[in-house]
Enzyme design. Structure first.
Site, PDB file in Angstrom:
ATOM      1  N   ALA A  69       0.777  -1.251   0.000  1.00  0.00           N
ATOM      2  CA  ALA A  69       0.000   0.000   0.000  1.00  0.00           C
ATOM      3  C   ALA A  69       0.804   1.296   0.000  1.00  0.00           C
ATOM      4  CB  ALA A  69      -0.964   0.010   1.182  1.00  0.00           C
ATOM      5  N   ALA A  70       2.060   1.287   0.495  1.00  0.00           N
ATOM      6  CA  ALA A  70       2.784   2.561   0.603  1.00  0.00           C
ATOM      7  C   ALA A  70       3.162   3.097  -0.783  1.00  0.00           C
ATOM      8  CB  ALA A  70       4.045   2.371   1.442  1.00  0.00           C
ATOM      9  N   PRO A  71       3.154   4.415  -0.985  1.00  0.00           N
ATOM     10  CA  PRO A  71       2.875   5.465   0.007  1.00  0.00           C
ATOM     11  C   PRO A  71       1.395   5.692   0.304  1.00  0.00           C
ATOM     12  CG  PRO A  71       3.421   6.437  -2.107  1.00  0.00           C
ATOM     13  CD  PRO A  71       3.595   4.961  -2.284  1.00  0.00           C
ATOM     14  N   GLY A  72       0.484   5.073  -0.461  1.00  0.00           N
ATOM     15  CA  GLY A  72      -0.907   5.160  -0.035  1.00  0.00           C
ATOM     16  C   GLY A  72      -1.867   5.789  -1.024  1.00  0.00           C
ATOM     17  N   LYS A  74      -3.504   4.540  -3.675  1.00  0.00           N
ATOM     18  CA  LYS A  74      -4.725   3.759  -3.897  1.00  0.00           C
ATOM     19  C   LYS A  74      -5.476   3.544  -2.584  1.00  0.00           C
ATOM     20  CE  LYS A  74      -2.539   1.771  -7.899  1.00  0.00           C
ATOM     21  NZ  LYS A  74      -1.187   2.301  -7.563  1.00  0.00           N
ATOM     22  N   GLU A  92       1.912  -2.464   4.497  1.00  0.00           N
ATOM     23  CA  GLU A  92       3.198  -2.218   3.842  1.00  0.00           C
ATOM     24  C   GLU A  92       4.260  -2.999   4.602  1.00  0.00           C
ATOM     25  OE1 GLU A  92       4.490  -0.836   1.066  1.00  0.00           O
ATOM     26  OE2 GLU A  92       6.411  -1.464   1.892  1.00  0.00           O
ATOM     27  N   ASP A 119       4.367  -9.078   6.595  1.00  0.00           N
ATOM     28  CA  ASP A 119       4.699  -9.791   5.379  1.00  0.00           C
ATOM     29  C   ASP A 119       3.388 -10.344   4.796  1.00  0.00           C
ATOM     30  OD1 ASP A 119       7.142 -11.113   3.913  1.00  0.00           O
ATOM     31  OD2 ASP A 119       5.556 -12.638   4.050  1.00  0.00           O
ATOM     32  N   ASP A 136      -0.997  -4.330  -5.539  1.00  0.00           N
ATOM     33  CA  ASP A 136      -0.331  -3.361  -6.418  1.00  0.00           C
ATOM     34  C   ASP A 136       1.164  -3.675  -6.289  1.00  0.00           C
ATOM     35  OD1 ASP A 136      -0.182  -1.142  -8.126  1.00  0.00           O
ATOM     36  OD2 ASP A 136       0.166   0.220  -6.446  1.00  0.00           O
ATOM     37  N   CYS A 189       3.040  -1.116 -12.472  1.00  0.00           N
ATOM     38  CA  CYS A 189       3.284   0.043 -13.349  1.00  0.00           C
ATOM     39  C   CYS A 189       4.380  -0.334 -14.342  1.00  0.00           C
ATOM     40  CB  CYS A 189       3.611   1.298 -12.545  1.00  0.00           C
ATOM     41  SG  CYS A 189       5.054   1.144 -11.507  1.00  0.00           S
TER      42      CYS A 189
HETATM   43  N1  SAM Z   1      -0.090   0.935  -3.846  1.00  0.00           N
HETATM   44  C1  SAM Z   1       0.864   2.001  -3.648  1.00  0.00           C
HETATM   45  C2  SAM Z   1       0.227   3.324  -4.009  1.00  0.00           C
HETATM   46  O1  SAM Z   1      -0.751   3.347  -4.785  1.00  0.00           O
HETATM   47  O2  SAM Z   1       0.645   4.370  -3.474  1.00  0.00           O
HETATM   48  C3  SAM Z   1       2.141   1.761  -4.409  1.00  0.00           C
HETATM   49  C4  SAM Z   1       2.733   0.403  -4.103  1.00  0.00           C
HETATM   50  S1  SAM Z   1       4.290   0.085  -4.833  1.00  0.00           S
HETATM   51  C5  SAM Z   1       3.898  -0.175  -6.482  1.00  0.00           C
HETATM   52  C6  SAM Z   1       4.639  -1.514  -4.223  1.00  0.00           C
HETATM   53  C7  SAM Z   1       4.849  -1.628  -2.735  1.00  0.00           C
HETATM   54  O3  SAM Z   1       5.135  -2.988  -2.427  1.00  0.00           O
HETATM   55  C8  SAM Z   1       5.996  -0.796  -2.185  1.00  0.00           C
HETATM   56  O4  SAM Z   1       5.559   0.029  -1.155  1.00  0.00           O
HETATM   57  C9  SAM Z   1       6.979  -1.830  -1.665  1.00  0.00           C
HETATM   58  O5  SAM Z   1       7.636  -1.426  -0.493  1.00  0.00           O
HETATM   59  C10 SAM Z   1       6.090  -3.020  -1.384  1.00  0.00           C
HETATM   60  N2  SAM Z   1       6.830  -4.300  -1.408  1.00  0.00           N
HETATM   61  C11 SAM Z   1       8.132  -4.511  -1.720  1.00  0.00           C
HETATM   62  N3  SAM Z   1       8.449  -5.807  -1.584  1.00  0.00           N
HETATM   63  C12 SAM Z   1       7.336  -6.432  -1.172  1.00  0.00           C
HETATM   64  C13 SAM Z   1       7.020  -7.779  -0.839  1.00  0.00           C
HETATM   65  N4  SAM Z   1       7.930  -8.741  -0.932  1.00  0.00           N
HETATM   66  N5  SAM Z   1       5.770  -8.058  -0.429  1.00  0.00           N
HETATM   67  C14 SAM Z   1       4.840  -7.084  -0.367  1.00  0.00           C
HETATM   68  N6  SAM Z   1       5.077  -5.804  -0.673  1.00  0.00           N
HETATM   69  C15 SAM Z   1       6.301  -5.476  -1.068  1.00  0.00           C
END
Ligand code: SAM
Length: 412
Positions: A69-72, A74, A92, A119, A136, A189
């Site tokens: 979810a980060a930075p948030g 969606k 996150e 996790d 995402d 993306c």
């Molecule tokens: N959904 C967010 C938004 O709309 O602002 C953007 C998310 S970004 C594309 C993907 C996120 O997945 C990042 O915040 C990243 O830290 C996290 N991430 C990285 N490795 C991961 C893992 N193994 N499992 C789950 N999330 C992970």
């Protein structure tokens, strides 16, 4: 500064709340941004709203998991769509990024969101729990090459492979948490098929997936396709006004639902005494919708329809923030927290409301001293353009700016 009047005619066609900005303004110096009135993200990301509105009736009490979810961006949109009857769990895995997520959720101020730092595999303990799961996924970011050319140097074939494998692992980890009949949205993306269509094909080969009827208007330029029969949407920057984006939508097969909640690890919530509840309720516009609970020394408010879910999740996962953190009671009186000022339904009857000028608002956000002349003795709610920015306390001839130190604007 961004004002709605400047944005008329620039609507994002698939999102009721989305507008294209004519240019990138300085958000840092816009008090309205700090009040949580808007969030800036790619138009493609807002397609989540189109999917949501085609699949769910308004006011359905949904449990939504936004797993990466980060930075948030969606998360903010999902929180708005879920409303007072729904619950959004914004997770996150990376702790530092989860902090930013907390700040953005607090600023958005809907009050129906929990931020967790777990996790993806930890969610398997919430079996068949969520109606909607958004993954995402962390990806190779090819869709961002135009906007942020520096990211091109991070690209490699090996990284695409790694991202595709990681996306599959994340999907596999969270699958059990989605209820049969529930909706999964998988997005990236990036452009390559390994992370996109092939991952959806993999999911459909491993798990019981069914297609759903979601469409985009052909006039928007989004390329609608399918992978293993599941609806996919591609956003190519030369065809649509957005950076690159991919989304797939599917339904989990309608097997027998067996919701499972892990045994509570710890008791977190305690009810308030009647007087304490009355004091907390005074600070909220419509307290009859909410339950007030003690979490340690703090008082939190939760929308009643989802409190049981909030309790179950809080007792089994690592929760960083939940509901509306209202504050602490001292001698029976609430000392309000910043989150309460930013809650969209904070009561404006409880304390004096003082509208700040643009210069005063920026000074307040820098945590500078504000003249006490227009303040009344005790706590005041300060606003800009009618939007709450935070609290300030007058003590005789001086004022105490209660804006959180860690949020203050420093780069002026
Ligand atoms: N959904 C967010 C938004 O709309 O602002 C953007 C998310 S970004 C594309 C993907 C996120 O997945 C990042 O915040 C990243 O830290 C996290 N991430 C990285 N490795 C991961 C893992 N193994 N499992 C789950 N999330 C992970």
């Amino acid at each position: 500064m961004i004002r709605p009047a400047q944005l008329a005619g620039n609507e994002v066609p698939w999102c009721r709340y989305g507008y294209y900005l004519p240019q990138r303004p300085s958000f840092t110096l816009d008090p309205v941004f700090h009040a949580g009135a808007y969030y800036v993200q790619e138009a493609g990301s807002m397609f989540v709203e189109r999917i949501f509105r085609q699949l769910f009736e308004p006011d359905t009490p949904l449990r939504i998991l936004d797993l990466c979810a980060a930075p948030g961006g969606k998360t903010t949109l999902l929180s708005t769509l879920a409303g007072a009857s729904g619950l959004v769990v914004a997770n996150e895995v990376i702790r530092q990024r989860a902090g930013t997520l907390v700040d953005n959720v607090r600023k958005w101020g809907i009050g129906n969101t929990l931020v967790t730092n777990n996790d993806p595999s930890h969610f398997a303990s919430l079996r068949h729990y969520f109606d909607l799961v958004l993954v995402d996924a962390p990806c190779s970011g090819e869709g961002m090459f135009r906007k942020t050319p520096g990211t091109r140097t991070e690209w490699s074939e090996a990284n695409v492979k790694l991202c595709a494998a990681r996306g599959r692992r994340i999907l596999g980890d969270v699958w059990e948490a989605l209820r049969p009949g529930g909706i999964l949205v998988y997005s990236t993306c990036t452009f390559n098929v390994q992370e996109n269509e092939e991952t959806v094909e993999w999911l459909a080969s491993e798990y019981d997936c069914e297609p759903v009827d979601v469409t985009a208007d052909p006039a928007w330029g989004i390329v609608q396709g399918e992978a293993a029969g599941m609806a996919t949407f591609r956003f190519f920057p030369h065809r649509v006004q957005s950076e690159g984006f991919f989304a797939a939508v599917l339904r989990k097969g309608d097997g027998r639902v067996r919701v499972q909640v892990p045994k509570p690890r710890k008791a977190i919530f305690a009810p308030l005494a009647r007087r304490e509840g009355e004091e907390a309720a005074r600070w909220v516009g419509q307290p009859q919708q909410m339950l007030f609970q003690r979490v340690g020394e703090n008082i939190h408010a939760y929308y009643a329809p989802q409190f049981q879910a909030v309790r179950e999740i809080s007792e089994s996962l690592s929760v960083l923030c939940s509901g509306v953190l209202c504050g602490q009671l001292f001698g029976g009186k609430l000392r309000p927290e910043h989150s309460l000022a930013l809650f969209h339904d904070v009561s404006r009857r409880q304390v004096p409301v003082v509208e700040l000028s643009p210069d005063e608002a920026v000074a307040y956000l820098r945590k500078a001293d504000i003249s006490p002349v227009r303040l009344q003795e005790g706590i005041n709610l300060v606003t800009f353009d009618g939007l709450p920015l935070g609290w300030i306390k007058r003590i005789g001839a001086r004022s105490n700016n209660m804006y959180p130190k860690e949020l203050r604007i420093v780069n002026l």
